[in-house]
Scaffold this motif. Structure first.
Motif, PDB file in Angstrom:
ATOM      1  N   PHE A  28     -75.484  30.588 110.409  1.00  0.00           N
ATOM      2  CA  PHE A  28     -74.911  31.323 109.516  1.00  0.00           C
ATOM      3  C   PHE A  28     -75.490  32.704 109.278  1.00  0.00           C
ATOM      4  N   MET A  29     -76.645  33.161 109.380  1.00  0.00           N
ATOM      5  CA  MET A  29     -77.183  34.389 109.362  1.00  0.00           C
ATOM      6  C   MET A  29     -76.592  35.120 110.553  1.00  0.00           C
ATOM      7  N   ILE A  30     -76.781  34.627 111.706  1.00  0.00           N
ATOM      8  CA  ILE A  30     -76.574  35.040 112.870  1.00  0.00           C
ATOM      9  C   ILE A  30     -74.976  35.413 112.979  1.00  0.00           C
ATOM     10  N   LYS A  31     -74.124  34.218 112.738  1.00  0.00           N
ATOM     11  CA  LYS A  31     -72.578  34.590 112.874  1.00  0.00           C
ATOM     12  C   LYS A  31     -72.070  35.818 111.983  1.00  0.00           C
ATOM     13  N   CYS A  87     -80.376  41.851 106.577  1.00  0.00           N
ATOM     14  CA  CYS A  87     -81.006  42.379 105.490  1.00  0.00           C
ATOM     15  C   CYS A  87     -80.177  41.885 104.143  1.00  0.00           C
ATOM     16  N   VAL A  88     -80.887  41.803 102.867  1.00  0.00           N
ATOM     17  CA  VAL A  88     -80.363  41.193 101.669  1.00  0.00           C
ATOM     18  C   VAL A  88     -79.262  42.256 101.495  1.00  0.00           C
ATOM     19  N   GLU A  89     -79.048  43.562 101.590  1.00  0.00           N
ATOM     20  CA  GLU A  89     -77.948  44.327 101.376  1.00  0.00           C
ATOM     21  C   GLU A  89     -76.681  43.793 101.941  1.00  0.00           C
ATOM     22  N   THR A  90     -76.693  43.393 103.308  1.00  0.00           N
ATOM     23  CA  THR A  90     -75.765  42.815 104.073  1.00  0.00           C
ATOM     24  C   THR A  90     -74.977  41.651 103.236  1.00  0.00           C
ATOM     25  N   ILE A  91     -75.782  40.885 102.672  1.00  0.00           N
ATOM     26  CA  ILE A  91     -75.098  40.018 101.777  1.00  0.00           C
ATOM     27  C   ILE A  91     -74.225  40.506 100.592  1.00  0.00           C
ATOM     28  N   HIS A  92     -74.813  41.514  99.947  1.00  0.00           N
ATOM     29  CA  HIS A  92     -73.887  42.050  98.704  1.00  0.00           C
ATOM     30  C   HIS A  92     -72.938  43.088  99.238  1.00  0.00           C
ATOM     31  N   GLN A  93     -73.025  43.782 100.334  1.00  0.00           N
ATOM     32  CA  GLN A  93     -72.199  44.623 100.927  1.00  0.00           C
ATOM     33  C   GLN A  93     -70.805  44.286 101.766  1.00  0.00           C
ATOM     34  N   CYS A  94     -71.176  43.035 102.245  1.00  0.00           N
ATOM     35  CA  CYS A  94     -70.071  42.635 103.311  1.00  0.00           C
ATOM     36  C   CYS A  94     -69.191  41.467 102.816  1.00  0.00           C
TER      37      CYS A  94
END
Length: 103
Positions: free
Chosen positions: A61-64, A69-76
Protein backbone atom coordinates in the motif's frame (compact mmCIF):
# COMPACT_ATOMS: atom_id res chain seq x y z
CA UNK A 1 1.94 -19.31 16.52
CA UNK A 2 2.74 -15.90 17.99
CA UNK A 3 1.17 -14.51 21.13
CA UNK A 4 -0.13 -10.94 20.88
CA UNK A 5 -0.75 -8.91 24.02
CA UNK A 6 -3.51 -6.32 24.38
CA UNK A 7 -3.42 -3.59 27.03
CA UNK A 8 -6.81 -2.22 28.08
CA UNK A 9 -7.88 0.47 30.54
CA UNK A 10 -11.52 0.68 31.57
CA UNK A 11 -12.48 -1.46 28.58
CA UNK A 12 -10.65 0.73 26.01
CA UNK A 13 -7.87 -0.86 23.96
CA UNK A 14 -4.72 1.23 24.41
CA UNK A 15 -1.90 -0.83 22.94
CA UNK A 16 -1.16 -4.01 20.98
CA UNK A 17 2.21 -5.48 21.96
CA UNK A 18 4.57 -8.23 20.84
CA UNK A 19 5.23 -9.52 24.32
CA UNK A 20 3.97 -9.44 27.87
CA UNK A 21 6.94 -7.46 29.20
CA UNK A 22 6.27 -4.66 26.72
CA UNK A 23 2.57 -4.51 27.68
CA UNK A 24 3.40 -4.65 31.38
CA UNK A 25 6.06 -1.94 30.97
CA UNK A 26 3.54 0.35 29.30
CA UNK A 27 1.00 -0.41 32.03
CA UNK A 28 3.37 0.72 34.78
CA UNK A 29 5.15 3.41 32.76
CA UNK A 30 4.46 7.11 32.34
CA UNK A 31 2.64 6.92 29.00
CA UNK A 32 -0.84 6.49 30.51
CA UNK A 33 -1.89 7.98 33.80
CA UNK A 34 -4.43 6.29 35.98
CA UNK A 35 -4.84 3.63 38.59
CA UNK A 36 -3.08 0.39 37.74
CA UNK A 37 -6.12 -1.61 38.77
CA UNK A 38 -8.08 0.00 35.91
CA UNK A 39 -5.65 -1.63 33.42
CA UNK A 40 -5.78 -5.22 32.30
CA UNK A 41 -3.77 -7.29 29.86
CA UNK A 42 -5.24 -9.93 27.59
CA UNK A 43 -3.66 -12.06 24.88
CA UNK A 44 -4.41 -14.24 21.89
CA UNK A 45 -2.37 -16.36 19.52
CA UNK A 46 -2.06 -15.60 15.83
CA UNK A 47 -0.46 -17.55 13.03
CA UNK A 48 2.81 -15.80 12.16
CA UNK A 49 2.00 -16.13 8.46
CA UNK A 50 -0.92 -13.73 9.08
CA UNK A 51 1.50 -11.16 10.51
CA UNK A 52 3.74 -11.48 7.45
CA UNK A 53 0.73 -11.25 5.13
CA UNK A 54 -0.49 -8.05 6.83
CA UNK A 55 3.02 -6.56 6.75
CA UNK A 56 3.29 -7.25 3.02
CA UNK A 57 -0.05 -5.50 2.45
CA UNK A 58 1.17 -2.46 4.39
CA UNK A 59 4.38 -2.24 2.35
CA UNK A 60 2.48 -2.75 -0.91
CA UNK A 61 0.00 0.00 0.00
CA UNK A 62 2.75 2.45 0.93
CA UNK A 63 4.69 1.87 -2.29
CA UNK A 64 1.61 1.82 -4.54
CA UNK A 65 0.38 5.11 -3.04
CA UNK A 66 3.83 6.74 -2.97
CA UNK A 67 3.73 7.31 0.80
CA UNK A 68 7.18 8.62 1.63
CA UNK A 69 6.26 10.65 4.72
CA UNK A 70 3.31 11.35 7.02
CA UNK A 71 2.43 14.51 5.09
CA UNK A 72 1.70 12.42 1.97
CA UNK A 73 -1.13 10.70 3.86
CA UNK A 74 -2.71 14.02 4.78
CA UNK A 75 -2.11 15.87 1.52
CA UNK A 76 -2.81 13.31 -1.22
CA UNK A 77 -6.40 12.28 -1.89
CA UNK A 78 -5.34 9.07 -3.65
CA UNK A 79 -3.96 7.72 -0.36
CA UNK A 80 -7.35 8.01 1.35
CA UNK A 81 -9.11 6.63 -1.73
CA UNK A 82 -6.78 3.62 -1.68
CA UNK A 83 -7.30 3.13 2.05
CA UNK A 84 -10.74 1.58 1.59
CA UNK A 85 -9.39 -1.34 -0.41
CA UNK A 86 -6.34 -1.58 1.87
CA UNK A 87 -8.47 -1.79 5.01
CA UNK A 88 -10.69 -4.41 3.40
CA UNK A 89 -7.62 -6.54 2.70
CA UNK A 90 -6.36 -6.15 6.26
CA UNK A 91 -9.79 -7.00 7.64
CA UNK A 92 -9.84 -10.26 5.67
CA UNK A 93 -6.44 -11.17 7.14
CA UNK A 94 -7.40 -10.51 10.78
CA UNK A 95 -11.18 -11.02 10.85
CA UNK A 96 -10.93 -14.28 12.83
CA UNK A 97 -8.94 -12.49 15.55
CA UNK A 98 -11.50 -9.71 16.10
CA UNK A 99 -14.25 -9.78 18.73
CA UNK A 100 -17.55 -11.04 17.35
CA UNK A 101 -19.50 -8.19 18.87
CA UNK A 102 -18.71 -4.65 19.90
CA UNK A 103 -20.45 -2.89 22.77
Amino acid sequence: MKEIWLLYRDGELLEVCDDYDEANGIKYGDKYSGHWDSFYIDSFEVDESKIKEAYKEVIKFMIKNQVSCVETIHQCDWVIEGAYDFLSKLYKIVENELPEEYD
